[in-house]
Design a protein around this motif. Structure first.
Motif, mmCIF file in Angstrom:
data_model
loop_
_atom_site.group_PDB
_atom_site.id
_atom_site.type_symbol
_atom_site.label_atom_id
_atom_site.label_comp_id
_atom_site.label_asym_id
_atom_site.label_seq_id
_atom_site.Cartn_x
_atom_site.Cartn_y
_atom_site.Cartn_z
ATOM 1 N N GLN A 28 0.829 -1.198 0.000
ATOM 2 C CA GLN A 28 0.000 0.000 0.000
ATOM 3 C C GLN A 28 0.869 1.256 0.000
ATOM 4 O O GLN A 28 0.611 2.195 -0.744
ATOM 5 N N GLN A 29 1.898 1.257 0.794
ATOM 6 C CA GLN A 29 2.793 2.414 0.855
ATOM 7 C C GLN A 29 3.506 2.603 -0.491
ATOM 8 O O GLN A 29 3.643 3.722 -0.970
ATOM 9 N N GLY A 30 3.941 1.520 -1.102
ATOM 10 C CA GLY A 30 4.602 1.595 -2.398
ATOM 11 C C GLY A 30 3.677 2.102 -3.476
ATOM 12 O O GLY A 30 4.070 2.889 -4.336
ATOM 13 N N TRP A 31 2.431 1.660 -3.445
ATOM 14 C CA TRP A 31 1.443 2.106 -4.429
ATOM 15 C C TRP A 31 1.194 3.604 -4.299
ATOM 16 O O TRP A 31 1.172 4.329 -5.289
ATOM 17 N N ILE A 32 1.024 4.076 -3.081
ATOM 18 C CA ILE A 32 0.794 5.508 -2.857
ATOM 19 C C ILE A 32 2.000 6.318 -3.330
ATOM 20 O O ILE A 32 1.846 7.349 -3.993
ATOM 21 N N LEU A 33 3.203 5.858 -3.013
ATOM 22 C CA LEU A 33 4.415 6.542 -3.440
ATOM 23 C C LEU A 33 4.496 6.610 -4.962
ATOM 24 O O LEU A 33 4.847 7.642 -5.529
ATOM 25 N N ALA A 34 4.148 5.528 -5.636
ATOM 26 C CA ALA A 34 4.196 5.492 -7.103
ATOM 27 C C ALA A 34 3.209 6.482 -7.709
ATOM 28 O O ALA A 34 3.534 7.185 -8.677
ATOM 29 N N VAL A 35 2.020 6.569 -7.167
ATOM 30 C CA VAL A 35 1.007 7.506 -7.682
ATOM 31 C C VAL A 35 1.469 8.941 -7.505
ATOM 32 O O VAL A 35 1.345 9.767 -8.416
ATOM 33 N N ALA A 39 2.355 11.704 -10.504
ATOM 34 C CA ALA A 39 1.678 13.008 -10.524
ATOM 35 C C ALA A 39 2.680 14.157 -10.535
ATOM 36 O O ALA A 39 2.527 15.121 -11.283
ATOM 37 N N VAL A 40 3.726 14.046 -9.720
ATOM 38 C CA VAL A 40 4.746 15.098 -9.662
ATOM 39 C C VAL A 40 5.515 15.170 -10.981
ATOM 40 O O VAL A 40 5.751 16.256 -11.515
ATOM 41 N N ASP A 41 5.907 14.007 -11.516
ATOM 42 C CA ASP A 41 6.632 13.993 -12.787
ATOM 43 C C ASP A 41 5.795 14.583 -13.912
ATOM 44 O O ASP A 41 6.282 15.365 -14.729
ATOM 45 N N ARG A 42 4.535 14.207 -13.967
ATOM 46 C CA ARG A 42 3.645 14.704 -15.024
ATOM 47 C C ARG A 42 3.438 16.212 -14.898
ATOM 48 O O ARG A 42 3.449 16.936 -15.891
ATOM 49 N N SER A 43 3.265 16.693 -13.681
ATOM 50 C CA SER A 43 3.090 18.134 -13.458
ATOM 51 C C SER A 43 4.342 18.898 -13.869
ATOM 52 O O SER A 43 4.249 19.967 -14.490
#
Length: 57
Positions: A28-35, A39-43
């Motif tokens: 769960q922590q890894g999934w949240i970190l990936a999302v 988002a940061v990279d895309r922004s």
């Protein structure tokens, strides 16, 4: 709290955690970190495109 109670609470907490729970929490922590990373990279790419009129990469 007395020192003896602190030690007992820690030991009981460690025994209560099952391997499956730890794996689920890590996933769960890894999934949240990936999302958040996506988002940061895309922004950042969108801002770069606005400033330079070219998509980075």
């Amino acid at each position: 709290m007395r020192a003896s109670r602190i030690g007992q609470d820690d030991e009981a907490g460690r025994r209560a955690l099952r391997r499956e729970d730890l794996i689920a929490a890590a996933l769960q922590q890894g999934w949240i970190l990936a999302v958040v990373k996506v988002a940061v990279d895309r922004s950042g790419a969108a801002v770069t495109r606005r400033l330079t009129s070219t998509w980075p990469g």
